[in-house]
Motif scaffolding. Sequence first.
Motif, PDB file in Angstrom:
ATOM      1  N   HIS A   1       0.851  -1.191   0.000  1.00  0.00           N
ATOM      2  CA  HIS A   1       0.000   0.000   0.000  1.00  0.00           C
ATOM      3  C   HIS A   1       0.892   1.248   0.000  1.00  0.00           C
ATOM      4  N   GLU A   2       0.544   2.238  -0.843  1.00  0.00           N
ATOM      5  CA  GLU A   2       1.261   3.510  -0.797  1.00  0.00           C
ATOM      6  C   GLU A   2       0.676   4.357   0.322  1.00  0.00           C
ATOM      7  N   ARG A   3       1.535   4.803   1.231  1.00  0.00           N
ATOM      8  CA  ARG A   3       1.096   5.564   2.389  1.00  0.00           C
ATOM      9  C   ARG A   3       1.796   6.926   2.422  1.00  0.00           C
ATOM     10  N   LEU A   4       1.086   7.922   2.949  1.00  0.00           N
ATOM     11  CA  LEU A   4       1.694   9.219   3.210  1.00  0.00           C
ATOM     12  C   LEU A   4       2.260   9.168   4.622  1.00  0.00           C
ATOM     13  N   VAL A   5       3.576   9.015   4.718  1.00  0.00           N
ATOM     14  CA  VAL A   5       4.271   8.730   5.974  1.00  0.00           C
ATOM     15  C   VAL A   5       4.933   9.998   6.494  1.00  0.00           C
ATOM     16  N   THR A   6       4.933  10.168   7.798  1.00  0.00           N
ATOM     17  CA  THR A   6       5.686  11.252   8.436  1.00  0.00           C
ATOM     18  C   THR A   6       6.754  10.647   9.344  1.00  0.00           C
ATOM     19  N   TYR A   7       7.973  11.131   9.164  1.00  0.00           N
ATOM     20  CA  TYR A   7       9.077  10.727  10.047  1.00  0.00           C
ATOM     21  C   TYR A   7       9.519  11.958  10.821  1.00  0.00           C
ATOM     22  N   LEU A   8       9.509  11.858  12.134  1.00  0.00           N
ATOM     23  CA  LEU A   8       9.897  12.958  13.012  1.00  0.00           C
ATOM     24  C   LEU A   8      11.116  12.557  13.825  1.00  0.00           C
ATOM     25  N   LEU A   9      12.126  13.405  13.823  1.00  0.00           N
ATOM     26  CA  LEU A   9      13.332  13.157  14.612  1.00  0.00           C
ATOM     27  C   LEU A   9      13.651  14.404  15.416  1.00  0.00           C
ATOM     28  N   GLN A  10      13.824  14.209  16.726  1.00  0.00           N
ATOM     29  CA  GLN A  10      14.164  15.315  17.618  1.00  0.00           C
ATOM     30  C   GLN A  10      15.388  14.899  18.424  1.00  0.00           C
ATOM     31  N   ILE A  11      16.442  15.711  18.368  1.00  0.00           N
ATOM     32  CA  ILE A  11      17.669  15.398  19.101  1.00  0.00           C
ATOM     33  C   ILE A  11      18.031  16.561  20.012  1.00  0.00           C
ATOM     34  N   GLU A  12      18.732  16.248  21.101  1.00  0.00           N
ATOM     35  CA  GLU A  12      19.145  17.273  22.059  1.00  0.00           C
ATOM     36  C   GLU A  12      20.215  16.690  22.975  1.00  0.00           C
ATOM     37  N   PRO A  13      20.957  17.523  23.695  1.00  0.00           N
ATOM     38  CA  PRO A  13      21.887  17.007  24.705  1.00  0.00           C
ATOM     39  C   PRO A  13      21.091  16.625  25.961  1.00  0.00           C
ATOM     40  N   ASP A  14      21.520  15.563  26.645  1.00  0.00           N
ATOM     41  CA  ASP A  14      20.891  15.235  27.928  1.00  0.00           C
ATOM     42  C   ASP A  14      21.523  16.085  29.028  1.00  0.00           C
ATOM     43  N   ASN A  15      21.189  15.804  30.275  1.00  0.00           N
ATOM     44  CA  ASN A  15      21.692  16.645  31.369  1.00  0.00           C
ATOM     45  C   ASN A  15      23.195  16.500  31.601  1.00  0.00           C
TER      46      ASN A  15
END
Length: 395
Positions: free
Chosen positions: A90-104
Amino acid sequence: MQIESIEIKNYRLFRRAALTHIPRLCVLVGANGTGKSTLFDVFSFLKDALSMNVTKAVAKRGGYKELVSRGHAGEPIELALQFRLEITGHERLVTYLLQIEPDNKGKIVVAREVLRYKRSSYGAPYHFLDFGYGKGYAITNEEDFSKAEEALNREQQELDAPDILAVKGLGQFERFKAASAFRQMLENWHISDFHVSEARPSQEDGFAEHLSTSGDNLPLVANFLYEHHPDRFSRVLAAMQQRVPGVSVVESKQTLDGRLILRFQDGSFQDPFIARHVSDGTIKMFAYLVLLNDPNPFPLLAVEEPENQLYPELLPELAEEFREYARRGGQVFLSTHSPDFLNALHLDEIYCLKKEQGFATVSRAGDSQTLRDLFDAGDLPGYLWKQGLFEGVNR
């Protein structure tokens, strides 16, 4: 695969920027320092994060403080891609979300990673992969579209480290359909870093089906096309004969010590020229033709300023070849400063980058009513760009 939108937050010049309604051929224009190379680096960053890990991908770019938008080091970097991808037939409209940050402790981590798409025409997108700080879940029976959400199998997972992409770990397993499809797509992105000097030397005997990002395996790929796809190689040769005066034959020749060299036959001379004796423009045109005649196009091809070292008269034909490559299945992102190249484009294929208050913004040329009226009246984009009519875009 076709990327339809890209949202970038806190990545170098892109404080908050978005490209929407992206066509299969997308060309970026803008003054120097407006973020064209930064957008290409977003593609490279995602591929590096997959092949290595997020920590190494960030370190490769000078560390988090160098990568995050100036003055916003305390905020996460966020990338979101929306694209069409075939999953379980099936062709799907996909969203990929990536969030990066330093930890404490200052270590780079994946704060959030989500892969989501709609299971039907109605309703909110469903998260088929959702991870944060190395822990999360993925759905294993997502092909069962008729099942209720509560009947889908969530498999909890913990990654080896919080800076590893979940699509890297889980994408190795066929039971995670969305992660596996996205990983395969991302692995096969081609972000060109072509260097004529690396394409010139002779190559040890070997085998290569696809041109490398630097072009250092050009003789091997030319040989592969010649032996296994003679129709494609014939197209390359015909284009070379048409565009480079005097070139009658191009061949990948094996030497007695097992090396492959490119030889260019000039009709005016009996002896062929080895690649190191021909012009940079000839080598570059040949490399582009080999790349664009690949029998299996890369799902994403990104090339910065393809016009460099080429005659302006050749650029409209080159633009059409990039467009044809996109039609065959590989989405293309380019940047250019050439009005001759722009003249071969439609307004909806051109995206303008400019700086506002120190950060880059993106707009589509076709959304400007002024440009559209002039284009519809017969003016070409390169002429309009040269006249300074692209808002915020200086040559």
